[in-house]
Design a protein around this motif. Sequence first.
Motif, short mmCIF file in Angstrom:
data_model
loop_
_atom_site.label_atom_id
_atom_site.label_comp_id
_atom_site.label_asym_id
_atom_site.label_seq_id
_atom_site.Cartn_x
_atom_site.Cartn_y
_atom_site.Cartn_z
N PHE A 40 11.89 24.86 46.46
CA PHE A 40 11.11 23.92 47.27
C PHE A 40 10.01 24.66 48.03
O PHE A 40 8.87 24.20 48.10
N ALA A 41 10.35 25.81 48.61
CA ALA A 41 9.37 26.60 49.36
C ALA A 41 8.21 27.02 48.46
O ALA A 41 7.05 26.98 48.89
N ARG A 42 8.51 27.40 47.24
CA ARG A 42 7.44 27.80 46.31
C ARG A 42 6.53 26.61 45.99
O ARG A 42 5.30 26.74 46.02
N ALA A 69 23.71 32.51 56.86
CA ALA A 69 23.51 31.28 57.64
C ALA A 69 23.33 30.10 56.70
O ALA A 69 22.91 30.26 55.55
N GLU A 70 23.65 28.93 57.20
CA GLU A 70 23.42 27.71 56.42
C GLU A 70 22.01 27.23 56.73
O GLU A 70 21.70 26.84 57.86
N LEU A 71 21.14 27.26 55.74
CA LEU A 71 19.75 26.88 55.92
C LEU A 71 19.53 25.44 55.46
O LEU A 71 20.31 24.90 54.69
N ASN A 72 18.44 24.85 55.93
CA ASN A 72 18.10 23.50 55.51
C ASN A 72 16.59 23.37 55.35
O ASN A 72 15.85 24.34 55.55
N LEU A 73 16.14 22.19 54.99
CA LEU A 73 14.71 21.97 54.74
C LEU A 73 13.87 22.18 56.00
O LEU A 73 12.72 22.60 55.90
N ARG A 74 14.43 21.91 57.16
CA ARG A 74 13.67 22.15 58.40
C ARG A 74 13.31 23.63 58.54
O ARG A 74 12.21 23.97 58.96
N HIS A 75 14.25 24.50 58.19
CA HIS A 75 13.96 25.94 58.25
C HIS A 75 12.79 26.28 57.32
O HIS A 75 11.90 27.05 57.68
N VAL A 76 12.81 25.73 56.11
CA VAL A 76 11.75 26.03 55.13
C VAL A 76 10.40 25.55 55.64
O VAL A 76 9.42 26.28 55.60
N ILE A 77 10.36 24.32 56.16
CA ILE A 77 9.10 23.77 56.66
C ILE A 77 8.56 24.62 57.80
O ILE A 77 7.36 24.91 57.86
N ARG A 78 9.44 25.04 58.71
CA ARG A 78 9.00 25.89 59.82
C ARG A 78 8.45 27.22 59.32
O ARG A 78 7.44 27.72 59.83
N MET A 79 9.11 27.80 58.33
CA MET A 79 8.65 29.08 57.79
C MET A 79 7.29 28.92 57.11
O MET A 79 6.40 29.77 57.27
N LEU A 80 7.11 27.84 56.36
CA LEU A 80 5.84 27.61 55.68
C LEU A 80 4.72 27.35 56.69
O LEU A 80 3.60 27.85 56.53
N THR A 81 5.03 26.59 57.73
CA THR A 81 4.04 26.32 58.78
C THR A 81 3.64 27.62 59.47
O THR A 81 2.46 27.86 59.72
N ARG A 82 4.63 28.44 59.77
CA ARG A 82 4.34 29.74 60.40
C ARG A 82 3.50 30.62 59.49
O ARG A 82 2.57 31.29 59.93
N GLY A 83 3.81 30.60 58.19
CA GLY A 83 3.01 31.36 57.23
C GLY A 83 1.57 30.90 57.20
O GLY A 83 0.64 31.72 57.15
N LYS A 84 1.35 29.60 57.27
CA LYS A 84 -0.01 29.05 57.27
C LYS A 84 -0.75 29.49 58.52
O LYS A 84 -1.92 29.89 58.46
N VAL A 85 -0.08 29.47 59.67
CA VAL A 85 -0.69 29.91 60.93
C VAL A 85 -1.04 31.39 60.86
O VAL A 85 -2.13 31.80 61.27
N MET A 86 -0.13 32.18 60.32
CA MET A 86 -0.39 33.63 60.23
C MET A 86 -1.53 33.93 59.28
O MET A 86 -2.36 34.81 59.55
N GLU A 87 -1.63 33.20 58.18
CA GLU A 87 -2.75 33.39 57.25
C GLU A 87 -4.08 33.02 57.92
O GLU A 87 -5.08 33.71 57.74
#
Length: 93
Positions: A40-42, A69-87
């Motif tokens: 999903f992240a990709r 840890a048990e991860l969920n879609l919220r974690h993925v969305i936060r990581m992608l959002t953070r990646g966009k901000v960092m880029e």
Amino acid sequence: MSWISWVLTSNTLVTLPAPLLNRLEVIRLPPVSVSELAAFARREGRSRGLTQASVEAVAEALEIAGRGAELNLRHVIRMLTRGKVMEAAGIHH
């Protein structure tokens, strides 16, 4: 209102009152696997315009974090959002 369907989500049924539970059809979904979250992240990372390096960094971080840890879609969305901000911020020297 008989033609309206409602969707309720909850991480636990314990906190829901019995009168509400009597009126619901409970559907239990299995947890999403780390490989599904990485896929999903990709897909989502590409659709958000992240670089391939950022997308792969998120997928790799998910695989590492998912071991403990048990991860969920919220974690993925936060990581992608953070990646966009960092880029967008660029590299500061």
